[in-house]
Scaffold this motif. Structure first.
Motif, PDB file in Angstrom:
ATOM      1  N   LEU A 248       1.040  -0.869   0.322  1.00 42.90           N
ATOM      2  CA  LEU A 248       0.189  -0.289  -0.004  1.00 42.90           C
ATOM      3  C   LEU A 248       0.832   0.998  -0.070  1.00 42.90           C
ATOM      4  O   LEU A 248       1.523   1.056   0.974  1.00 42.90           O
ATOM      5  N   ASP A 249       1.122   2.338  -1.615  1.00 43.03           N
ATOM      6  CA  ASP A 249       1.719   2.863  -0.749  1.00 43.03           C
ATOM      7  C   ASP A 249       0.676   4.870  -0.215  1.00 43.03           C
ATOM      8  O   ASP A 249      -0.571   4.893  -0.219  1.00 43.03           O
ATOM      9  N   ALA A 250       1.359   4.900   1.034  1.00 48.59           N
ATOM     10  CA  ALA A 250       0.851   6.341   2.414  1.00 48.59           C
ATOM     11  C   ALA A 250       0.652   7.620   1.162  1.00 48.59           C
ATOM     12  O   ALA A 250       0.205   8.440   2.182  1.00 48.59           O
ATOM     13  N   ASN A 251       1.356   8.011  -0.080  1.00 47.29           N
ATOM     14  CA  ASN A 251       1.511   8.811  -0.239  1.00 47.29           C
ATOM     15  C   ASN A 251       1.712   9.949   0.630  1.00 47.29           C
ATOM     16  O   ASN A 251       1.652  10.649   0.225  1.00 47.29           O
ATOM     17  N   GLY A 252       2.912   9.435   1.706  1.00 51.19           N
ATOM     18  CA  GLY A 252       3.643  10.278   2.219  1.00 51.19           C
ATOM     19  C   GLY A 252       4.008   9.543   3.712  1.00 51.19           C
ATOM     20  O   GLY A 252       4.051   8.645   3.755  1.00 51.19           O
ATOM     21  N   PRO A 253       4.927  10.070   4.341  1.00 50.23           N
ATOM     22  CA  PRO A 253       5.501   9.235   5.980  1.00 50.23           C
ATOM     23  C   PRO A 253       4.265   8.996   6.401  1.00 50.23           C
ATOM     24  O   PRO A 253       3.081   8.648   6.634  1.00 50.23           O
ATOM     25  N   ILE A 254       4.292   7.350   6.609  1.00 52.08           N
ATOM     26  CA  ILE A 254       3.400   7.027   7.672  1.00 52.08           C
ATOM     27  C   ILE A 254       3.368   7.316   9.170  1.00 52.08           C
ATOM     28  O   ILE A 254       2.395   7.413   9.369  1.00 52.08           O
ATOM     29  N   CYS A 255       4.332   8.193   9.539  1.00 55.40           N
ATOM     30  CA  CYS A 255       4.719   8.998  10.721  1.00 55.40           C
ATOM     31  C   CYS A 255       4.734  10.388  10.159  1.00 55.40           C
ATOM     32  O   CYS A 255       5.193  10.637   9.520  1.00 55.40           O
ATOM     33  N   LEU A 256       2.831  10.689  10.100  1.00 52.97           N
ATOM     34  CA  LEU A 256       2.899  12.331   9.886  1.00 52.97           C
ATOM     35  C   LEU A 256       4.629  13.075  10.554  1.00 52.97           C
ATOM     36  O   LEU A 256       4.524  13.007  11.516  1.00 52.97           O
TER      37      LEU A 256
END
Length: 354
Positions: free
Chosen positions: A126-134
């Protein structure tokens, strides 16, 4: 819980984890208001265990994807969605509570499944389209899914439950997974990532020679397991809409972010005589191997049959930069690559590719 409540599903998960961690009391985070009554969190609870080997880490286990109480679904063989998620995250020496962002991430996975109906299976990504930890400096922007190495599939009174572990991945690692497959890539990384423990601050394994060699060998031997690519920037312009203009080719448009990846996956899929489907908002583009290049289209789908010549004409031009080029062997098909804008959660453009 009252004596009348049936907690057989929950108890079965507790018993399985007790076999692993004995009498250790986990940090447990329950849900105050049930999701079905309007609460914000779909999972009934998440437990986090402090583990010391092979390195200090938190081992999270969800409660809520499976049927925790009485049997409600029609499928007697499977409990609820048939799985619970786990997640292993490095733990600092003086850390007494697991980080809240990891709990939020797991609840977000619950929202995704409950709202979409899409299930996770070992081997997925799954591509989170950003850091998995915001708001962190981590390179990890994607997730891979694999069987939890310590929790085998469980038989409960409500059916079977599989424990599927999430693993944080970088963008480049995700591209290698998509070009090959999740299981093979994680196996190539296992000596650097025992138990698939996620470390937010690690560097990318995509630069390690042994991982690169294993991936290249795997792509050559196995091809790519990616049969579908979901591309937001995907459109098709049919020549049939330009009846008054002669010799106008069809036009396939896609975003620069996906260009290089598409070339890699397409090459390995066609080499193994397998199809690749690009799924866009309004059109599906299906590439398939064949001796004679051809183009067939319907209202919702376009099928492009490619041989080695057509494949070379496409792959050689797919670069992450704005451009347009024709494919002579496919009725002069015009492929246009347009810039991709990466936006933050507020909609602000933070990066432009191409």
């Amino acid at each position: 819980m009252t004596e009348e409540e049936n907690t057989s599903g929950w108890d079965a998960i507790d018993h399985a984890i007790q076999q692993l961690y004995g009498e250790q009391e986990p940090k447990h985070y329950g849900t105050a208001i049930p999701y079905m009554l309007g609460g914000p969190d779909p999972l009934d609870g998440i437990s986090a265990y402090a583990v010391d080997t092979p390195m200090p880490h938190w081992h999270f286990v969800t409660y809520g994807f499976s049927e925790l109480y009485g049997k409600e679904g029609d499928d007697a063989s499977r409990s609820g969605y048939g799985f619970e998620l786990t997640f292993r995250l490095t733990r600092c020496e003086n850390e007494s509570e697991p980080p809240a962002w990891a709990l939020n991430l797991l609840q977000n996975m619950g929202r995704y499944v409950f709202n979409s109906g899409n299930l996770f299976q070992p081997g997925d990504y799954l591509d989170a389209n950003g850091p998995i930890c915001l708001n962190s400096d981590t390179l990890l922007t994607a997730l891979a899914f694999i069987e939890d190495p310590d929790l085998p599939e469980l038989n409960t009174p409500n059916g079977s439950v599989q424990f599927i572990q999430m693993v944080g991945m970088t963008c480049r690692e995700l591209e290698m997974i998509q070009s090959w497959n999740t299981r093979g890539f994680l196996a190539a990384c296992e000596s650097y990532m025992p138990k698939y423990v996620t470390d937010l601050m690690r560097n990318s394994y995509a630069d390690i020679p042994s991982v690169i060699q294993a991936t290249e060998r795997g792509i050559e031997e196995d091809g790519s397991s990616t049969a579908f690519l979901f591309i937001q920037q995907l459109s098709w312009e049919s020549p049939r809409k330009k009846l008054l203009q002669k010799n106008i080719p069809a036009k396939l448009q896609l975003g620069a972010q996906q260009a290089t990846l598409l070339g890699s996956i397409l090459g390995s899929r066609i080499a193994k005589k397998a199809t690749l489907s690009l799924i866009g908002p309004d059109i599906n583009i299906v590439f398939e191997a064949g001796d004679l290049p051809s183009l067939m289209e319907t209202e919702r789908e376009v099928r492009l049959t490619v041989n080695q010549q057509a494949l070379n004409e496409i792959v050689e031009q797919l670069r992450p930069q704005a451009s347009s080029f024709q494919i002579p062997s496919l009725d002069k098909l015009l492929i246009e690559i347009v810039p991709t804008q990466i936006k933050d959660q507020e909609g602000n453009v933070i990066k432009t590719i191409g």
